[in-house]
Design an enzyme around this catalytic site. Structure first.
Site, PDB file in Angstrom:
ATOM      1  N   ASP A 106      -1.245  -2.431   0.513  1.00 43.08           N
ATOM      2  CA  ASP A 106      -0.901  -1.288   1.194  1.00 43.08           C
ATOM      3  C   ASP A 106      -1.569  -0.034   0.739  1.00 43.08           C
ATOM      4  O   ASP A 106      -2.079  -0.241  -0.453  1.00 43.08           O
ATOM      5  CB  ASP A 106       0.628  -1.083   0.912  1.00 43.08           C
ATOM      6  CG  ASP A 106       1.483  -2.361   1.370  1.00 43.08           C
ATOM      7  OD1 ASP A 106       1.261  -2.886   2.410  1.00 43.08           O
ATOM      8  OD2 ASP A 106       2.619  -2.419   0.817  1.00 43.08           O
TER       9      ASP A 106
HETATM   10  N1  URA Z   1       3.094  -7.063  -1.212  1.00 40.37           N
HETATM   11  C1  URA Z   1       3.387  -5.571  -1.023  1.00 40.37           C
HETATM   12  O1  URA Z   1       4.403  -5.453  -0.514  1.00 40.37           O
HETATM   13  N2  URA Z   1       2.483  -4.766  -0.854  1.00 40.37           N
HETATM   14  C2  URA Z   1       0.984  -5.037  -1.076  1.00 40.37           C
HETATM   15  O2  URA Z   1       0.215  -4.026  -1.101  1.00 40.37           O
HETATM   16  C3  URA Z   1       0.774  -6.376  -1.385  1.00 40.37           C
HETATM   17  C4  URA Z   1       1.789  -7.199  -1.443  1.00 40.37           C
END
Ligand code: URA
Length: 259
Positions: A106
């Site tokens: 993310d």
């Molecule tokens: N899980 C999440 O919630 N975010 C990420 O960036 C990777 C795994």
């Protein structure tokens, strides 16, 4: 175009190591422009040579594997979207136009992200069928509860109704708001949604390993390193979660505590 060694040419474009290439050459299994070449230090023109090893033609394109320690604020796509692309962090000398991030973190997530032009390897790392695990360290809003271990192990149900594959989770010793979690799949916002399902909240998330490749401590946020052959092979190897947590909790919890 300057000439390069045959073993360098092949190792940059395949999964073969230099010692494997040397052995194949010695056995007469490597050809350049159709002629057997027995010595792996022979110089060839990378622009024009047609090379085959063990009966298979070696693609003329170089495979590139770059490990980025992703900082927050960058998006895991090839183009700028909701922020600058992680590709902007790849140093000029390593950039080719076919690079892409193998997997997603993310925009606000941190840590290990493989950037490559090897679609086959990316597929292997991301396919849930291969069970290549990824380990994350999270900073939670509320203290870790021991019941998470069983809930995650038996497959947590997300608010959407999706059920996750069994996952391992472990509190960092003496840090009740820090935990490691190991996943073998990659649903959208999965770690955040798993902790939301147990009424907690992820404040900071950092990926610390992909398969058997552990994010090196010396690689700062925003920095990239080109992976060596043994690192690329490590990407598909398993890692012992408990041993990893014992060995690396000090290093990674210090990074998160200082965030
Ligand atoms: N899980 C999440 O919630 N975010 C990420 O960036 C990777 C795994």
């Amino acid at each position: 175009m300057p000439l390069i060694r045959l073993d360098k040419y092949i190792s940059q474009r395949s999964q073969l190591t230099r010692s494997q290439i040397k052995a194949l050459c010695a056995r007469g299994k490597v050809t350049v422009d159709g002629a057997v070449v027995k010595s792996s230090d022979t110089k060839i023109d990378p622009e024009t040579a047609v090379v085959a090893a063990d009966g298979a033609q070696i693609s003329s394109e170089t495979k590139r594997y770059i490990l980025l320690n992703k900082p927050e604020g960058y998006v895991s796509s090839t183009e700028d979207g909701d922020g600058p692309s992680v590709l902007e962090l790849v140093p000029e000398e390593l950039r080719t136009k076919d690079l892409f991030p193998a997997g997603r973190l993310d925009k606000d997530s941190l840590g290990a992200l493989l950037i490559t032009n090897d679609g086959d390897l990316a597929h292997k790392i991301l396919s849930p069928k291969r069970h290549v695990s990824k380990i994350y360290i999270v900073k939670l809003d509320r203290p870790f509860k021991s019941k998470y271990v069983d809930i995650f192990e038996s497959g947590v149900e997300l608010a959407s109704g999706e059920v996750c594959l069994p996952a391992k989770v472990k509190m960092v010793e003496n840090c009740e708001k820090l935990a490691f979690i190991e996943l073998t799949e990659g649903k959208y916002h999965q770690v955040k949604r798993m902790f939301a399902a147990v009424e907690n909240h992820v404040d900071i998330l950092m990926r610390v390993s992909v398969g058997g490749l552990i994010l090196p401590e010396k690689l700062g946020f925003g920095q990239c390193m080109e992976l060596l052959h043994k690192d690329v092979e490590n990407l598909l190897r398993p890692l012992d979660f408990d041993a990893f947590c014992s060995e690396f909790s000090g290093v990674f919890s210090a990074i998160l505590i200082n965030k």
